[in-house]
Enzyme design. Structure first.
Site, short mmCIF file in Angstrom:
data_model
loop_
_atom_site.label_atom_id
_atom_site.label_comp_id
_atom_site.label_asym_id
_atom_site.label_seq_id
_atom_site.Cartn_x
_atom_site.Cartn_y
_atom_site.Cartn_z
N CYS A 147 -0.44 4.10 2.20
CA CYS A 147 -0.26 3.81 3.62
C CYS A 147 1.19 4.04 4.06
CB CYS A 147 -0.60 2.36 3.93
SG CYS A 147 -2.24 1.83 3.41
N ASP A 148 2.14 3.63 3.24
CA ASP A 148 3.53 3.55 3.67
C ASP A 148 4.51 4.41 2.88
OD1 ASP A 148 2.75 1.65 5.56
OD2 ASP A 148 3.02 -0.01 4.16
N CYS A 167 0.82 -1.21 0.00
CA CYS A 167 0.00 0.00 0.00
C CYS A 167 0.86 1.26 0.00
CB CYS A 167 -0.92 -0.01 1.21
SG CYS A 167 -1.99 1.44 1.33
#
Length: 188
Positions: A44-45, A41
């Site tokens: 997300c990261d 992701c």
């Protein structure tokens, strides 16, 4: 009413939103390094990789979108794709090719991920020539598809050939009145 395993549940409406799991490469190091330089992701990261050189595995719209997003943070993003052309839409391809931070490794696949506590590189094998080399990256994003979490609905809800729940055109209704599906469980 809906049966889930051996339990019966009753409600006026049920919304199935069990999502999907990211497909992985099947390498031993994935279990150890997920969340430690290995991700599925970018949104997300991605911010963890400011100033890094990273790689994205895949060739579809999701992989190209992730790679393009990651250029906001990383100094360089290498897209590793097993074929000699992308499956992504033309507009997504054009954006990636025009981005100076993105490079491509065609006819290639990741055959090993290096690092004990965090990603320190990947072994890449050329599928056409068999050449093997190490790509020194500190992050690896796997974007090769998803598998919907629909096993518990098999035989109850209509599923397509890939296991996604079928819903009415432009809607969320399933084949059972009062049961609806939304999100990644029904959307490829």
């Amino acid at each position: 009413r809906i049966w889930i395993r051996d339990d019966e549940y009753s409600a006026n409406a049920v919304i199935v939103s069990t999502g999907a799991q990211s497909l992985m490469l099947g390498l031993e190091a994935e279990q150890r390094l997920i969340g430690h330089g290995l991700s599925t992701c970018a949104t997300c990261d991605g911010f963890f990789f400011r100033g890094h050189e990273i790689a994205v595995v895949g060739g579809g719209d999701s992989a190209i979108e992730e790679a393009t997003f990651l250029t906001k943070f990383a100094d360089k993003v290498t897209i590793i794709h097993r074929r000699d052309e992308l499956r992504a839409s033309k507009i997504m391809q054009d954006r990636a090719v025009a981005n100076p931070k993105i490079e491509f490794l065609w006819n290639s696949r990741v055959t090993e991920i290096f690092g004990e506590t965090s990603v320190s590189g990947v072994e890449v094998t050329n599928t056409a020539e068999g050449a093997v080399w190490t790509l020194p990256v500190t992050g690896l994003f796997v974007a090769i598809g998803h598998r919907p979490n629909t096993d518990l609905f098999t035989g109850q809800l209509d599923l397509d050939d890939n296991g996604y729940i079928r819903t009415a055109a432009d809607g969320t209704a399933t084949n059972i009145p009062g049961v609806f599906a939304c999100g990644d469980v029904q959307d490829h």
